[in-house]
Design an enzyme around this catalytic site. Structure first.
Site, PDB file in Angstrom:
ATOM      1  N   SER A 145    -120.169  -3.555   0.102  1.00 12.01           N
ATOM      2  CA  SER A 145    -121.362  -4.506  -0.001  1.00 12.01           C
ATOM      3  C   SER A 145    -122.001  -4.651  -1.158  1.00 12.01           C
ATOM      4  CB  SER A 145    -122.361  -3.892   0.934  1.00 12.01           C
ATOM      5  OG  SER A 145    -123.778  -4.614   0.766  1.00 12.01           O
ATOM      6  N   TYR A 158    -128.572   2.340   3.761  1.00 11.99           N
ATOM      7  CA  TYR A 158    -127.505   1.687   3.591  1.00 11.99           C
ATOM      8  C   TYR A 158    -126.698   1.619   2.200  1.00 11.99           C
ATOM      9  CZ  TYR A 158    -124.987  -2.766   4.130  1.00 11.99           C
ATOM     10  OH  TYR A 158    -124.232  -3.965   4.350  1.00 11.99           O
TER      11      TYR A 158
END
Length: 280
Positions: A145, A158
């Site tokens: 990401s 995350y």
């Protein structure tokens, strides 16, 4: 290393929507048989049916599993290894999001994110790797990401999972080179997927803050998933070691390189400015 040959079988996780669903028809059109894995049975069946209609000559198998459940994942991996010995491409794409500062997140919530975003990829790769190694020229894709490049406030869980998958991927790239297996680390920016819709908010965040966080997260998701999938397919073919998708990944990557110790201040200022503009 030669360009990737798409005529084998690809295993794609998180295939019921977003990037995974967009990858499926592109791979099938290039001659790839598919194993599509997700926990959403209805959406997964819809993706599979669409691919079968568009590419009737391709085999499309679906595997239903919740990647947060180690037992379900183990059963799915065993089935894939036995039923699909011709697997030459593994795309660990499945991911979940959790908003909230570390002191607002329970350890159970933190572990859920790590289980899906990191440990599931590790476990599935470990199971499928002997199959990939049996086919020199195979390829592995792990989707990290933007938050595997930087770690803003409110993304402790995350970012931890995405930095972990990035490190795992980079180590495998070096280890598997001698086996003729390509490895690509993908860092999407704000891709228009369902991740904001399905994201969880830490139990320590109040309801108003949760709704605001989801709205702000959704506003970032602008890059079309089908274009992201096209770029991933091209990166696999060219054996690219790393792929950043969208300006929302490229620009922050430069910022982190230029100001590794202070980019958080810049991000906070940019966030405040954006808020003022929306309120104007």
């Amino acid at each position: 290393m030669r360009p990737f040959d798409f005529t084998g079988t690809a295993v794609v996780t998180g295939a019921a929507s977003g990037i995974g669903a967009a990858l499926a028809p592109l791979l099938a059109a290039r001659g790839t048989d598919l194993v599509l894995l997700d926990r959403d049975a209805e959406r997964l069946d819809g993706v599979a049916a669409s691919v079968r209609s568009a590419s009737p000559g391709r085999s499309v198998d679906t595997v239903l599993a919740d990647l947060a459940d180690a037992g379900q994942l183990r059963e799915a991996a065993d089935r894939i290894v036995v039923d699909h010995p011709g697997t030459t491409l593994l795309v660990n794409n499945a991911g979940v999001a959790l908003g909230g500062r570390f002191d607002q997140v329970t350890l159970e919530e933190f572990e859920w994110v790590m289980d899906v975003n990191f440990r599931a990829a590790v476990r599935l790769t470990h199971a499928v790797l002997p199959v990939l190694k049996a086919h020199p020229g195979a390829h592995l894709v792990n989707v990290s990401s933007l938050f595997g490049l930087m770690a803003p406030a409110g993304q402790a869980a995350y970012s931890s999972s995405k930095f972990a998958i990035r490190g795992f991927t980079e180590a495998l790239r070096h280890e598997l080179a001698e086996d003729g297996i390509g490895v690509t680390s993908v860092h999407p920016g704000g891709i228009a997927t369902r991740i904001a819709e399905t994201a969880r908010v830490a139990s320590g965040v109040d309801a108003a803050g949760a709704e605001q966080g989801k709205r702000e997260f959704a506003r970032l998701l602008r890059y079309p998933a089908d274009r992201a999938a096209q770029r991933i397919v091209a990166a696999v073919e060219r054996r690219r070691p790393r792929l950043l998708i969208g300006a929302s990944a490229v620009v922050p990557d430069v910022l982190v390189r230029l100001a590794p110790g202070s980019y958080g201040t810049v991000l906070a200022a940019a966030t405040r400015l954006a808020g003022l503009r929306r309120g104007a």
